[in-house]
Design an enzyme around this catalytic site. Structure first.
Site, PDB file in Angstrom:
ATOM      1  N   GLY A  30      20.602  12.956   7.722  1.00  0.00           N
ATOM      2  CA  GLY A  30      22.118  12.840   7.419  1.00  0.00           C
ATOM      3  C   GLY A  30      23.230  14.223   7.852  1.00  0.00           C
ATOM      4  O   GLY A  30      24.083  13.468   8.365  1.00  0.00           O
ATOM      5  N   ALA A  60      20.721  15.515   4.531  1.00  0.00           N
ATOM      6  CA  ALA A  60      21.050  15.108   2.878  1.00  0.00           C
ATOM      7  C   ALA A  60      20.695  15.861   1.592  1.00  0.00           C
ATOM      8  O   ALA A  60      18.916  16.880   2.655  1.00  0.00           O
ATOM      9  CB  ALA A  60      21.050  13.762   2.009  1.00  0.00           C
ATOM     10  N   GLU A 112      22.996  12.156  11.202  1.00  0.00           N
ATOM     11  CA  GLU A 112      23.756  10.752  11.223  1.00  0.00           C
ATOM     12  C   GLU A 112      25.681  11.821  11.380  1.00  0.00           C
ATOM     13  O   GLU A 112      25.863  10.226  11.133  1.00  0.00           O
ATOM     14  CB  GLU A 112      23.760   9.876  10.099  1.00  0.00           C
TER      15      GLU A 112
END
Ligand code: CO8
Length: 295
Positions: A134, A91, A137
């Site tokens: 992220g 992120a 992920e």
């Protein structure tokens, strides 16, 4: 007749590029090759920030992926990162630094990962370079993961004072087991292709330059099959991560029964019995005999 793709629904944004149908790069080249029927390619496009997942990018990604999922002409989706250095380095930390518990509760940001995980169309992550936080992920939210030999996975959030927040603690644990996930999440240690393969995190490791082509080839193989069966197969395997065994078997049986009477099941079995290639709905008639008969 082949289903037409809707160019409006599949339009790219600055942050998320869509190619539909995807074109497979020729061996050893970045040049686009032949279009792959039924395959869409989605590219995270912030290469100068190692494709860091900003809120705006996540919103675009969610919209794009849902539009592709709703299009019956799209039968497999590949997600990759622009450039050679990263799938996504997590992120966007600059944006995250400004967040509070309340702003995160109100944020739509998490939905980017959720929307990718929720699509019914089979998804494949084509991962080169960094897939951190992220980014890791997001790759794990896809159904299959083709890793280049230069891949670097990790959940480094603990090193910046947080924890994985987009499914990492759950998906990594399910993928590689609690003891191994615990070590990676608690230390933030990065792992490379050989270890990721050993741990069962990836579908396949390929030479770095061949990553996208290998993912597109896998997508094309899936897209050549009846879409309803592929979607049902995906749903059944996904359920294994969410249901106890007995419930999973019940779910599988329901999905199995639902296939019967569908045009794909009728045609697939009739073609087998008649010793001819199947003609799937909405697709041109096959000219070549099938390579494999189901075992
Ligand atoms: N966010 C923002 N910018 C980034 C990020 C990121 N995650 N990663 C890299 N960049 C930027 C750098 O700031 C740099 O920009 P600039 O050139 O303008 O300075 C550019 O990308 C290149 O990066 P580096 O210069 O750092 O390149 P290096 O080769 O030296 O290092 C690394 C590469 C090791 C990948 C390094 O960039 C790094 O450690 N990045 C951060 C990795 C990380 O910690 N990721 C986890 C983030 S937290 C997270 O993902 C939480 C997910 C859940 C969020 C839910 C929200 C709703």
């Amino acid at each position: 007749m082949t289903e037409a793709l809707d160019p409006i629904r599949h339009s790219s944004t600055d942050l998320v590029q869509v190619e539909c149908p995807a074109r497979r790069p020729a061996a050893g080249s970045d040049d686009a090759g032949a279009p792959l029927d039924g395959v869409a390619l989605v590219t995270l496009n912030r290469p100068r920030a190692l494709n860091a997942l900003s809120f705006a990018l996540l919103t675009d990604l969610g919209r794009v992926i849902e539009a592709l999922d709703a299009d019956p002409a799209v039968r497999a989706i590949v997600i990759t990162g622009a450039g050679r250095r990263a799938f996504a380095a997590g992120a966007d930390i600059g944006e995250l630094a400004e967040q509070t518990p309340d702003s995160l509760t109100a944020s739509e940001g998490f939905r980017g990962w959720d929307r990718v995980a929720a699509v019914e169309t089979p998804t494949i992550a084509a991962v080169r370079g960094y897939a951190l936080g992220g980014g890791c992920e997001l790759a794990m939210a896809c159904d299959m993961l083709i890793a280049g030999s230069d891949v670097v996975f990790g959940q480094p959030e603990v090193k910046i004072g947080i924890i994985p927040g987009a499914g990492g603690t759950q998906r990594l644990t399910r993928a590689i087991g609690a003891a191994r996930a615990m070590e990676l999440v608690l230390t933030g240690r990065q792992i490379r292709a050989d270890e990721a393969a050993r741990l069962g995190l990836v579908t396949k490791v390929v030479p770095a330059e061949e990553t996208l082509a290998a993912a597109l080839d896998l997508a094309a193989a899936i897209a050549a099959l009846p879409a309803g069966a592929a979607r049902a197969a995906k749903a059944a395997v996904r359920a294994a991560a969410e249901l106890p065994l007995a419930g999973g078997i019940v779910h599988e049986r329901m999905l199995f029964r639902e296939r019967f009477g569908t045009p794909d099941q009728v045609e697939g079995m009739r073609a087998f019995v008649e010793k001819r290639p199947p003609r799937w709905e909405g697709r041109p008639a096959p000219s070549d005999p099938p390579e494999d008969r189901p075992g």
